[in-house]
Scaffold this motif. Sequence first.
Motif, PDB file in Angstrom:
ATOM      1  N   TYR A 166       0.874  -1.178   0.000  1.00 52.30           N
ATOM      2  CA  TYR A 166       0.000   0.000   0.000  1.00 52.30           C
ATOM      3  C   TYR A 166       0.906   1.222   0.000  1.00 52.30           C
ATOM      4  O   TYR A 166       1.689   1.420   0.928  1.00 52.30           O
ATOM      5  CB  TYR A 166      -0.894  -0.022   1.230  1.00 52.30           C
ATOM      6  N   TYR A 167       0.807   2.042  -1.050  1.00 56.87           N
ATOM      7  CA  TYR A 167       1.586   3.276  -1.096  1.00 56.87           C
ATOM      8  C   TYR A 167       0.751   4.371  -1.739  1.00 56.87           C
ATOM      9  O   TYR A 167      -0.281   4.106  -2.373  1.00 56.87           O
ATOM     10  CB  TYR A 167       2.908   3.089  -1.838  1.00 56.87           C
ATOM     11  N   THR A 168       1.179   5.628  -1.558  1.00 54.11           N
ATOM     12  CA  THR A 168       0.457   6.764  -2.119  1.00 54.11           C
ATOM     13  C   THR A 168       1.162   7.230  -3.384  1.00 54.11           C
ATOM     14  O   THR A 168       2.344   7.564  -3.369  1.00 54.11           O
ATOM     15  CB  THR A 168       0.345   7.909  -1.103  1.00 54.11           C
ATOM     16  N   ALA A 169       0.413   7.268  -4.467  1.00 54.21           N
ATOM     17  CA  ALA A 169       0.929   7.628  -5.781  1.00 54.21           C
ATOM     18  C   ALA A 169       0.496   9.045  -6.146  1.00 54.21           C
ATOM     19  O   ALA A 169      -0.427   9.603  -5.544  1.00 54.21           O
ATOM     20  CB  ALA A 169       0.423   6.626  -6.821  1.00 54.21           C
ATOM     21  N   PRO A 170       1.145   9.661  -7.141  1.00 57.22           N
ATOM     22  CA  PRO A 170       0.717  10.991  -7.592  1.00 57.22           C
ATOM     23  C   PRO A 170      -0.742  10.983  -8.026  1.00 57.22           C
ATOM     24  O   PRO A 170      -1.258   9.978  -8.515  1.00 57.22           O
ATOM     25  CB  PRO A 170       1.653  11.272  -8.775  1.00 57.22           C
ATOM     26  N   PRO A 171      -1.426  12.113  -7.872  1.00 61.04           N
ATOM     27  CA  PRO A 171      -2.879  12.137  -8.076  1.00 61.04           C
ATOM     28  C   PRO A 171      -3.286  12.070  -9.534  1.00 61.04           C
ATOM     29  O   PRO A 171      -2.532  12.411 -10.447  1.00 61.04           O
ATOM     30  CB  PRO A 171      -3.286  13.479  -7.459  1.00 61.04           C
ATOM     31  N   ASN A 172      -4.516  11.631  -9.742  1.00 59.03           N
ATOM     32  CA  ASN A 172      -5.149  11.736 -11.045  1.00 59.03           C
ATOM     33  C   ASN A 172      -5.525  13.185 -11.323  1.00 59.03           C
ATOM     34  O   ASN A 172      -5.560  14.028 -10.421  1.00 59.03           O
ATOM     35  CB  ASN A 172      -6.417  10.868 -11.089  1.00 59.03           C
ATOM     36  N   ALA A 173      -5.824  13.483 -12.581  1.00 56.53           N
ATOM     37  CA  ALA A 173      -6.324  14.806 -12.925  1.00 56.53           C
ATOM     38  C   ALA A 173      -7.717  14.999 -12.328  1.00 56.53           C
ATOM     39  O   ALA A 173      -8.422  14.042 -12.008  1.00 56.53           O
ATOM     40  CB  ALA A 173      -6.366  14.959 -14.437  1.00 56.53           C
ATOM     41  N   GLY A 174      -8.094  16.254 -12.178  1.00 57.31           N
ATOM     42  CA  GLY A 174      -9.407  16.554 -11.629  1.00 57.31           C
ATOM     43  C   GLY A 174      -9.365  16.670 -10.120  1.00 57.31           C
ATOM     44  O   GLY A 174      -8.299  16.850  -9.520  1.00 57.31           O
TER      45      GLY A 174
END
Length: 361
Positions: free
Chosen positions: A31-39
Amino acid sequence: MISLNANYDERGLLGLAFHPNYSSNGLLYVYYTAPPNAGGPAPGEMWNNISRISEFQVSGTDPNTVMAGSEKIILEIDQPQGNHEGGTIAFGPDNYLYISIGDGGSSNDVAPGHVEDWYEVNEGGNGQDVEANLLGNILRIDIDGGVPYSIPGDNPFVGSDGLDEIYAYGFRNPFRFSFDMGGDRRLFVGDAGQNLYEEISVVENGGNYGWNVKEGTHCFDASDNENVLDDCPNTDNLGNELIDPVIEMNNANNPAGGSTVTIIGGYVYRGSIPELSGQYVFGSFSKDFEPTGEVFFANPSGPGLWDFEELDFKSTTEDIGYYLKGFGQDLEGEIYLAVSEMLGPAGNTGKIYKIGLVDDE
């Protein structure tokens, strides 16, 4: 992974779990945090990050190396804010993968990205919603039953209104959870409170654990999070009881006095120390945003709130002298502490300590 803030961050590499058949299939889950999607969650608001659960394969030639190119994304959840990520993943005694996801962040569960729910007094919140998103929940999925996963047939919202991945709901930031490796294999979840109360709950299939109608055993006021409302519902709109925690601690901001910034969920001890056998060991991240974490234990039995006391260590005085960031448990039932002198993900002061007996001779 998304770039982290060195001074303080609740994102990053948050959880890791080995497949129950890891010895034969070499699969593990992260479980890791990735760069966000657009919007974003609202007009003019951008997503902060993605909560991502991925499968990896260990190298066939080096058992200490994971093949980066083997990543298979299992689940992604858009996160509106950068805090309350949850972060634990673990396989339960049923061999299903359990995942803790926070309420989306900010405070009080009412910011952009926090939807309307049935409790109008606090203007909604992801903790009490089970249809719009997966935030504020413990999830349970079957890694082996489909591509990328299937849903266990007894998850509470299968065949009814509600997202099928949800196992239990009503959480603010269930940062750390564990299964008892003995006894009846109960699921213990540590849920970080807002300003007044921190809590540990024993979690069951379909349970609603109260946030943001309640903070701990108390009625929560989203318009003034240092005020306790005189009254609040005991059940939700589905008729499910709001389940109180088994351990409650006063937050350091509580006007009545408190000594923890955030509770850290731990493990039921099943190791070699007789005095700790069967006791639930948990902790405090810090007393005051200084490296002053503490460790506690409670006898996990009986109705109502359980008594607990601090676990004293010969090598320390009033506290452990570090920020307490998590616990671990080995196959022998021994418990470990993950600590650091740094508040955030920086420096090289991190250590792993093992709880053990000291020979005075």
